[in-house]
Design an enzyme around this catalytic site. Structure first.
Site, PDB file in Angstrom:
ATOM      1  N   ASP A 171      -3.233   4.425   2.842  1.00 48.28           N
ATOM      2  CA  ASP A 171      -3.409   4.884   4.144  1.00 48.28           C
ATOM      3  C   ASP A 171      -3.403   6.496   4.426  1.00 48.28           C
ATOM      4  O   ASP A 171      -2.042   6.807   4.174  1.00 48.28           O
ATOM      5  CB  ASP A 171      -2.731   4.021   5.271  1.00 48.28           C
ATOM      6  CG  ASP A 171      -3.409   2.750   5.215  1.00 48.28           C
ATOM      7  OD1 ASP A 171      -4.605   2.375   4.868  1.00 48.28           O
ATOM      8  OD2 ASP A 171      -2.704   1.922   5.787  1.00 48.28           O
ATOM      9  N   ASP A 218       1.483   4.668   2.259  1.00 48.84           N
ATOM     10  CA  ASP A 218       1.348   5.390   3.670  1.00 48.84           C
ATOM     11  C   ASP A 218       1.572   6.882   3.668  1.00 48.84           C
ATOM     12  O   ASP A 218       2.952   7.196   3.141  1.00 48.84           O
ATOM     13  CB  ASP A 218       1.974   4.571   4.942  1.00 48.84           C
ATOM     14  CG  ASP A 218       1.500   3.259   4.754  1.00 48.84           C
ATOM     15  OD1 ASP A 218       0.396   2.664   4.968  1.00 48.84           O
ATOM     16  OD2 ASP A 218       2.623   2.326   4.200  1.00 48.84           O
ATOM     17  N   ASP A 270       0.701  -1.133  -0.125  1.00 45.98           N
ATOM     18  CA  ASP A 270      -0.085   0.062  -0.046  1.00 45.98           C
ATOM     19  C   ASP A 270       0.902   1.125   0.236  1.00 45.98           C
ATOM     20  O   ASP A 270       2.008   1.128   0.054  1.00 45.98           O
ATOM     21  CB  ASP A 270      -1.030   0.078   1.127  1.00 45.98           C
ATOM     22  CG  ASP A 270      -0.284   0.246   2.671  1.00 45.98           C
ATOM     23  OD1 ASP A 270       1.171   0.159   2.468  1.00 45.98           O
ATOM     24  OD2 ASP A 270      -0.814   0.177   3.583  1.00 45.98           O
TER      25      ASP A 270
HETATM   26  N1  DCT Z   1       1.673   0.982  11.370  1.00 49.36           N
HETATM   27  C1  DCT Z   1       1.225   1.270  12.694  1.00 49.36           C
HETATM   28  N2  DCT Z   1       0.041   1.158  13.021  1.00 49.36           N
HETATM   29  C2  DCT Z   1      -1.063   0.497  12.347  1.00 49.36           C
HETATM   30  C3  DCT Z   1      -0.554  -0.064  11.093  1.00 49.36           C
HETATM   31  C4  DCT Z   1       0.772   0.399  10.747  1.00 49.36           C
HETATM   32  O1  DCT Z   1       1.864   2.100  13.409  1.00 49.36           O
HETATM   33  N3  DCT Z   1      -2.250   0.454  12.660  1.00 49.36           N
HETATM   34  C5  DCT Z   1       3.064   1.091  11.043  1.00 49.36           C
HETATM   35  C6  DCT Z   1       3.888   0.138  11.188  1.00 49.36           C
HETATM   36  C7  DCT Z   1       4.557   0.128   9.738  1.00 49.36           C
HETATM   37  C8  DCT Z   1       3.722   1.408   9.084  1.00 49.36           C
HETATM   38  O2  DCT Z   1       3.048   1.686   9.996  1.00 49.36           O
HETATM   39  C9  DCT Z   1       3.160   1.141   7.636  1.00 49.36           C
HETATM   40  O3  DCT Z   1       2.505  -0.163   7.512  1.00 49.36           O
HETATM   41  P1  DCT Z   1       2.477  -1.138   6.460  1.00 49.36           P
HETATM   42  O4  DCT Z   1       1.793  -0.286   5.205  1.00 49.36           O
HETATM   43  O5  DCT Z   1       1.720  -2.177   6.934  1.00 49.36           O
HETATM   44  O6  DCT Z   1       3.998  -1.637   6.176  1.00 49.36           O
HETATM   45  P2  DCT Z   1       4.990  -1.198   5.426  1.00 49.36           P
HETATM   46  O7  DCT Z   1       6.445  -1.282   5.893  1.00 49.36           O
HETATM   47  O8  DCT Z   1       4.641   0.332   4.782  1.00 49.36           O
HETATM   48  O9  DCT Z   1       4.912  -2.343   4.135  1.00 49.36           O
HETATM   49  P3  DCT Z   1       4.279  -2.408   2.746  1.00 49.36           P
HETATM   50  O10 DCT Z   1       5.489  -1.954   1.860  1.00 49.36           O
HETATM   51  O11 DCT Z   1       4.013  -3.743   2.431  1.00 49.36           O
HETATM   52  O12 DCT Z   1       3.141  -1.463   2.766  1.00 49.36           O
HETATM   53 MG    MG Z   2       2.778   0.382   3.628  1.00 50.65          MG
END
Ligand code: DCT
Ligand code: MG
Length: 401
Positions: free
Chosen positions: A325, A235, A233
Site C-alpha cells: 500500500d 505500507d 503487506d
Molecule cells: N489503516 C488506515 N486506513 C485504512 C487501512 C489501514 O488507517 N484504510 C491503518 C491501520 C493500520 C495501518 O493502517 C496498517 O494497516 P494493515 O497493513 O492492515 O495493518 P498492519 O498493522 O500493518 O498489519 P500487517 O502486519 O498484517 O500488515
Molecule cells: Mg501492513
C-alpha cells in the site's frame, strides 16, 4: 495459526473428548502475585505494547472469537474480544491464574470464561467449536482472498460455495479486477512478508521515487514500523517537502514501477480530501488521501543474502508477489497520516476514542479538531499530536496493541 495448548484429551474418531483438567483447579482461585496493576488503562494509547506478547495462548483465541463475531455482525462482542486481547498483550508477563487478571479493564464475563478454560484444560472448547463451524471456515477462507470482504464472502457462502476451487469453477460469479488478482497471486500473498522483504521493497520504491523527485520522502509504516518481523503487506507513505508538489508523483512512481516490469497489479485512488468535511467521525471509513493498492514482483536476488540462500533452489522460482500500500498525503497532513497508518488498528481506535471521550476532540488520518474551541490543531510530527491530546508520547514499537 496453530496454538500450543497442551493436548489433554484422549480422542479417537468415535469418542467424545474427555475434558480432563491438566492443572489443579487452584489456577482459578489461588494466585501468584497479581500481574494486574490497577494502573492498566482501558485505552491502548495509555498502555505500552511491544511485539513481545506473553499471553499469546489467550490472545490468539480471543482474536479468533472476535473475527467470528465480526462474521456474525455482532459488533459489541467483536469489540469486547478485541479489547480484551489488546489488554492482555500489554501485560509484562504471562497470566497463570484468574486471580492475576483481577482489576484489569475490558475483561468481560465471556473473556474470563474463555481464559478459565484455557487455564484449566490448556485449550478452549469455545474456539474449537467456532473453528469447526462450516460457515466460519468458509468466510475465513473467502476473506483471505485480496479484494474479498465479508459481504462478498457471505454471498458466496449463501450460494452454497465452500472452497476457492468451487468459486473459480462457478460460471455465474463475476470477479472484479482486484479479486482476479487476489486469486491469481493467492499463494504468494497469503504467505507472510518478512522484514527483509519489506526492506528490499523499501529500497526499490525509494530509488524509484528519488529517480523521479530526488527530495521525495518515503516512510515505512504499518506493522513493520512497529517492529514486527512479519506482515500481511507492506505500507508506505510518500510525500514531498513542499505543499502541492506531491501531486502527480504517485502516478509517476506507478508508471516507473510498471516500466521496470515489477508492477503485477495496481488499483489507484485519486485524492478526495475535502477539508470542509473533516474530520470524519468514523474510524473504519477509509481516509481520503491519494493512494494505491499494489501487488509487486520481488526478485529473490534483491534480498539480503541470508534469506535468499535458505531456500531450496529446486522449489524456488526466484521471485514472489507482495501486497504493497502506497499512500500520498500532502506534507501538512503528513503527521496525521503517519500516526494513522502506523497502527495498530486497536491503538488507532483507542486514540480516537480517547480524543473524543476524554478530550472532546475529533481525530482521524487527516486532522485533529477541538470541538470546544472549534478549531483544527496543526501538527508537523506525531509528538505534536500526542501533546495536543495531553498524552505521553508512545513510540511506534510500543503501539502493538
Ligand atoms: N489503516 C488506515 N486506513 C485504512 C487501512 C489501514 O488507517 N484504510 C491503518 C491501520 C493500520 C495501518 O493502517 C496498517 O494497516 P494493515 O497493513 O492492515 O495493518 P498492519 O498493522 O500493518 O498489519 P500487517 O502486519 O498484517 O500488515
Ligand atoms: Mg501492513
Amino acid at each position: 495459526s496453530m496454538r500450543e495448548g497442551r493436548p489433554v484429551t484422549v480422542e479417537t474418531s468415535h469418542c467424545i473428548p474427555v475434558r480432563e483438567p491438566v492443572v489443579s483447579l487452584s489456577v482459578v482461585t489461588e494466585c501468584s502475585p497479581p500481574t494486574a496493576d490497577a494502573n492498566v488503562s482501558q485505552y491502548a494509547c495509555l498502555r505500552r505494547t511491544t511485539t513481545e506478547n506473553h499471553n499469546k495462548i489467550f490472545t490468539d483465541v480471543l482474536e479468533e472469537l472476535a473475527e467470528n463475531s465480526e462474521f456474525n455482525e455482532s459488533k459489541g462482542p467483536c469489540l469486547a474480544f478485541r479489547r480484551a486481547a489488546s489488554v492482555l498483550k500489554s501485560l509484562p508477563s504471562a497470566v497463570h491464574c484468574l486471580g492475576a487478571i483481577q482489576g484489569l479493564p475490558c475483561l468481560g464475563e465471556h473473556t474470563k470464561a474463555v481464559m478459565e478454560e484455557i487455564l484449566i484444560f490448556g485449550r478452549s472448547f469455545k474456539v474449537e467449536e467456532v473453528q469447526s463451524d462450516e460457515r466460519y471456515q468458509a468466510l475465513k477462507l473467502f476473506t483471505s482472498v485480496f479484494g474479498v470482504g465479508p459481504k462478498t464472502a457471505e454471498k458466496w457462502y449463501r450460494r452454497g460455495l465452500r472452497s476457492l476451487k468451487e468459486i473459480l469453477a462457478e460460471p455465474n460469479i463475476q470477479l472484479n479486477r482486484m479479486q482476479r488478482a487476489g486469486f491469481l497471486y493467492y499463494r504468494d500473498i497469503s504467505k507472510a512478508v518478512s522484514k527483509t522483504e519489506a526492506k528490499a521493497l523499501r529500497s526499490i520504491i525509494e530509488e524509484t521515487a528519488h529517480w523521479i523527485a530526488p527530495d521525495s520522502i518515503l516512510a515505512l509504516t504499518g506493522g513493520f514500523r512497529r517492529g514486527k518481523e512479519y506482515g500481511h503487506d507492506v505500507d508506505f507513505l510518500l510525500t514531498m517537502p513542499e505543499m502541492g508538489k506531491e501531486e502527480g508523483l504517485l502516478l509517476r512512481v506507478i508508471d516507473r514501477l510498471r516500466d521496470q516490469g515489477i508492477l503485477l497489479y495496481c488499483e489507484h485512488q485519486g485524492s478526495t480530501v475535502d477539508m470542509s468535511k473533516l474530520p470524519s467521525r468514523r474510524f473504519e471509513a477509509m481516509d481520503h488521501f491519494e493512494k494505491c493498492f499494489l501487488i509487486l514482483r520481488l526478485e529473490e536476488g534483491q534480498m539480503e543474502r541470508d534469506e535468499g540462500l535458505q531456500k531450496d533452489p529446486g522449489e524456488s522460482r526466484g521471485w514472489r508477489a507482495v501486497r504493497v500500500d502506497l499512500v500520498a498525503p500532502p506534507v501538512d497532513r503528513y503527521a496525521f497520516a503517519l500516526l494513522g497508518w502506523t497502527g495498530s488498528r486497536q491503538f488507532e481506535r483507542d486514540l480516537r476514542r480517547f480524543a473524543r471521550k476524554e478530550r472532546g476532540m475529533c481525530l482521524d488520518n487527516h486532522a485533529l479538531y477541538d470541538k470546544t474551541k472549534k478549531l483544527f490543531l496543526p501538527a508537523t510530527s506525531e509528538e505534536d499530536i500526542f501533546a495536543h491530546l495531553g498524552l505521553e508520547y508512545v513510540e511506534p514499537w510500543q503501539r502493538n496493541a
